[in-house]
Design a protein around this motif. Structure first.
Motif, PDB file in Angstrom:
ATOM      1  N   ASN A  66      20.096 -16.552  -0.469  1.00 15.81           N
ATOM      2  CA  ASN A  66      19.266 -15.941   0.567  1.00 15.81           C
ATOM      3  C   ASN A  66      17.835 -15.750   0.103  1.00 15.81           C
ATOM      4  O   ASN A  66      17.556 -15.610  -1.091  1.00 15.81           O
ATOM      5  N   GLU A  67      16.941 -15.726   1.075  1.00 15.53           N
ATOM      6  CA  GLU A  67      15.555 -15.343   0.853  1.00 15.53           C
ATOM      7  C   GLU A  67      15.316 -14.068   1.658  1.00 15.53           C
ATOM      8  O   GLU A  67      15.597 -14.001   2.850  1.00 15.53           O
ATOM      9  N   THR A  68      14.816 -13.032   0.989  1.00 16.71           N
ATOM     10  CA  THR A  68      14.612 -11.734   1.619  1.00 16.71           C
ATOM     11  C   THR A  68      13.126 -11.450   1.751  1.00 16.71           C
ATOM     12  O   THR A  68      12.362 -11.644   0.802  1.00 16.71           O
ATOM     13  N   THR A  69      12.702 -10.993   2.929  1.00 12.25           N
ATOM     14  CA  THR A  69      11.304 -10.624   3.166  1.00 12.25           C
ATOM     15  C   THR A  69      11.253  -9.237   3.798  1.00 12.25           C
ATOM     16  O   THR A  69      12.236  -8.759   4.362  1.00 12.25           O
ATOM     17  N   GLY A  70      10.078  -8.595   3.702  1.00 13.16           N
ATOM     18  CA  GLY A  70       9.919  -7.278   4.296  1.00 13.16           C
ATOM     19  C   GLY A  70       8.456  -6.888   4.377  1.00 13.16           C
ATOM     20  O   GLY A  70       7.600  -7.506   3.729  1.00 13.16           O
ATOM     21  N   THR A  71       8.161  -5.853   5.164  1.00 11.77           N
ATOM     22  CA  THR A  71       6.790  -5.390   5.370  1.00 11.77           C
ATOM     23  C   THR A  71       6.773  -3.870   5.479  1.00 11.77           C
ATOM     24  O   THR A  71       7.646  -3.281   6.120  1.00 11.77           O
ATOM     25  N   ASP A  72       5.777  -3.252   4.873  1.00 11.36           N
ATOM     26  CA  ASP A  72       5.542  -1.817   4.997  1.00 11.36           C
ATOM     27  C   ASP A  72       4.049  -1.627   5.272  1.00 11.36           C
ATOM     28  O   ASP A  72       3.216  -1.949   4.423  1.00 11.36           O
ATOM     29  N   CYS A  73       3.695  -1.116   6.466  1.00 10.72           N
ATOM     30  CA  CYS A  73       2.295  -0.987   6.881  1.00 10.72           C
ATOM     31  C   CYS A  73       1.947   0.462   7.190  1.00 10.72           C
ATOM     32  O   CYS A  73       2.772   1.215   7.692  1.00 10.72           O
ATOM     33  N   ARG A  74       0.705   0.824   6.899  1.00 12.53           N
ATOM     34  CA  ARG A  74       0.170   2.156   7.215  1.00 12.53           C
ATOM     35  C   ARG A  74      -1.264   2.004   7.731  1.00 12.53           C
ATOM     36  O   ARG A  74      -1.861   0.941   7.627  1.00 12.53           O
ATOM     37  N   ILE A  75      -1.793   3.118   8.277  1.00  8.08           N
ATOM     38  CA  ILE A  75      -3.190   3.164   8.726  1.00  8.08           C
ATOM     39  C   ILE A  75      -3.983   4.025   7.747  1.00  8.08           C
ATOM     40  O   ILE A  75      -3.605   5.172   7.479  1.00  8.08           O
ATOM     41  N   TYR A  76      -5.085   3.463   7.238  1.00 12.94           N
ATOM     42  CA  TYR A  76      -5.914   4.204   6.279  1.00 12.94           C
ATOM     43  C   TYR A  76      -7.388   3.898   6.515  1.00 12.94           C
ATOM     44  O   TYR A  76      -7.733   2.871   7.105  1.00 12.94           O
ATOM     45  N   ARG A  77      -8.222   4.804   6.001  1.00 12.95           N
ATOM     46  CA  ARG A  77      -9.674   4.625   6.071  1.00 12.95           C
ATOM     47  C   ARG A  77     -10.275   4.708   4.677  1.00 12.95           C
ATOM     48  O   ARG A  77      -9.857   5.542   3.856  1.00 12.95           O
ATOM     49  N   THR A  78     -11.241   3.845   4.385  1.00 11.91           N
ATOM     50  CA  THR A  78     -11.945   3.926   3.110  1.00 11.91           C
ATOM     51  C   THR A  78     -12.859   5.160   3.091  1.00 11.91           C
ATOM     52  O   THR A  78     -13.153   5.756   4.126  1.00 11.91           O
ATOM     53  N   LEU A  79     -13.317   5.549   1.908  1.00 14.47           N
ATOM     54  CA  LEU A  79     -14.163   6.727   1.761  1.00 14.47           C
ATOM     55  C   LEU A  79     -15.566   6.463   2.294  1.00 14.47           C
ATOM     56  O   LEU A  79     -16.026   5.319   2.346  1.00 14.47           O
ATOM     57  N   ASP A  80     -16.261   7.545   2.676  1.00 14.10           N
ATOM     58  CA  ASP A  80     -17.649   7.404   3.089  1.00 14.10           C
ATOM     59  C   ASP A  80     -18.560   7.471   1.868  1.00 14.10           C
ATOM     60  O   ASP A  80     -18.091   7.536   0.727  1.00 14.10           O
ATOM     61  N   ARG A  81     -19.852   7.467   2.072  1.00  8.96           N
ATOM     62  CA  ARG A  81     -20.803   7.420   0.960  1.00  8.96           C
ATOM     63  C   ARG A  81     -20.743   8.663   0.075  1.00  8.96           C
ATOM     64  O   ARG A  81     -21.174   8.642  -1.070  1.00  8.96           O
ATOM     65  N   TYR A  82     -20.185   9.756   0.623  1.00 10.86           N
ATOM     66  CA  TYR A  82     -20.075  10.994  -0.143  1.00 10.86           C
ATOM     67  C   TYR A  82     -18.697  11.147  -0.803  1.00 10.86           C
ATOM     68  O   TYR A  82     -18.401  12.186  -1.385  1.00 10.86           O
ATOM     69  N   GLY A  83     -17.862  10.114  -0.666  1.00 12.60           N
ATOM     70  CA  GLY A  83     -16.535  10.159  -1.261  1.00 12.60           C
ATOM     71  C   GLY A  83     -15.510  10.936  -0.460  1.00 12.60           C
ATOM     72  O   GLY A  83     -14.482  11.358  -0.994  1.00 12.60           O
TER      73      GLY A  83
END
Length: 294
Positions: free
Chosen positions: A121-138
């Motif tokens: 067998n070949e097994t595949t999968g996905t795990d996704c989330r929503i994120y935002r990078t930091l602004d200029r002030y961290g």
């Protein structure tokens, strides 16, 4: 006789093919749902992803010849997704992967994908989330809502003002959840494409009742494809605000409103009477001085 002989040969061939076919096991590709992400640390231009130990042991064992992919799908229009590929010898001990070259203060679907092989067998999968990078002030963010306030709470209504900062289309749904009421008022739905102040109103409520919390569901109306060609869409974020939102008692609310109206009238009367008093005082003083001079 010749026909019978040929039919026997065909039966033997058919039996032989069925036996051989039964002994051959074809590889099957199986998609599974499993959590891969333990923690994500955003930076100004990317993300550092810490993987779960159980995921590493189960799906990324070196004997399975695994391959790992990370994809950042941007929410902003006209920007392309960025992907990277990893192999066990680079991640099994560190338990982390990185992706960079992303935009500052930008929202992404961040997806971890994998594939591995065993004998059949070949097994595949996905795990996704929503994120935002930091602004200029961290500074990071886990919601597009930057400000929220209760502008009015009465015996029959709640009013809130929500500030949402976005540069992509999003559906925002506001609802009251967790109260002790048998039924909650209908949710308020907004479609936003740019930063906006949203006025949320829940009318026709019952006096002196607990309606729980104000919850904001955010659904980016964005879709994109991962490194393995999977369509990602329909993901949401939800965050709740305030606790034990309770309407005012009707009688007390009416008393407060009447008292407030009386207080405003009294204040207006006082404000008006002071100038009159001083005017009369000055006039009487002048009259006394004139009489004295005579």
């Amino acid at each position: 006789m010749e026909i019978l002989w040929k039919s026997n040969i065909l039966l033997i061939l058919a039996y032989f093919i069925s036996v051989v076919g039964a002994s051959i096991k074809y590889n099957q590709r199986t998609f599974i749902t499993a959590k891969a992400i333990n923690f994500i640390d955003p930076t100004k231009h990317g993300f550092r992803v810490i993987l779960l130990d159980e995921f590493l042991k189960t799906h990324l064992a070196p004997t399975l010849l695994p391959t790992l992919y990370i994809t950042a799908i941007p929410f902003k229009k006209d920007e392309v997704a960025i992907s990277k590929v990893f192999y066990p010898d680079t991640i099994y001990e560190d338990k982390q992967i990185n992706i960079s070259d992303l935009k500052e203060k930008a929202w992404y679907y961040l997806c971890i994908e994998w594939e591995n092989f065993n004998r059949h067998n070949e097994t595949t999968g996905t795990d996704c989330r929503i994120y935002r990078t930091l602004d200029r002030y961290g500074k990071g963010a886990d919601t597009t809502v930057t400000d929220i306030e209760a502008t009015d709470v009465s015996s029959q209504m709640f009013m809130f003002r929500i500030r949402s900062v976005v540069d992509f289309p999003i559906r925002i749904t506001a609802s009251l959840q967790g109260g002790n009421q048998a039924s909650s008022p209908p949710s308020q739905v907004f479609h936003v494409t740019d930063s906006a102040d949203l006025d949320v109103t829940f009318p026709y409520l019952k006096p002196d009742k607990d309606y729980g919390k104000l919850c904001i569901l955010e659904e980016p109306l964005i879709s994109g494809y991962t490194a393995m060609g999977r369509l990602i869409t329909g993901m949401t974020m939800e965050k709740c605000y305030f606790e034990n939102l309770k309407t005012k008692d009707y009688e007390l609310s009416m008393f407060d409103s009447e008292a407030s109206a009386f207080k405003r009238a009294a204040m207006a009367s006082k404000t008006f009477s002071k100038p009159v008093f001083w005017l009369l005082f000055i006039l009487s003083s002048l009259a006394g001085i004139l009489i004295g001079q005579r």
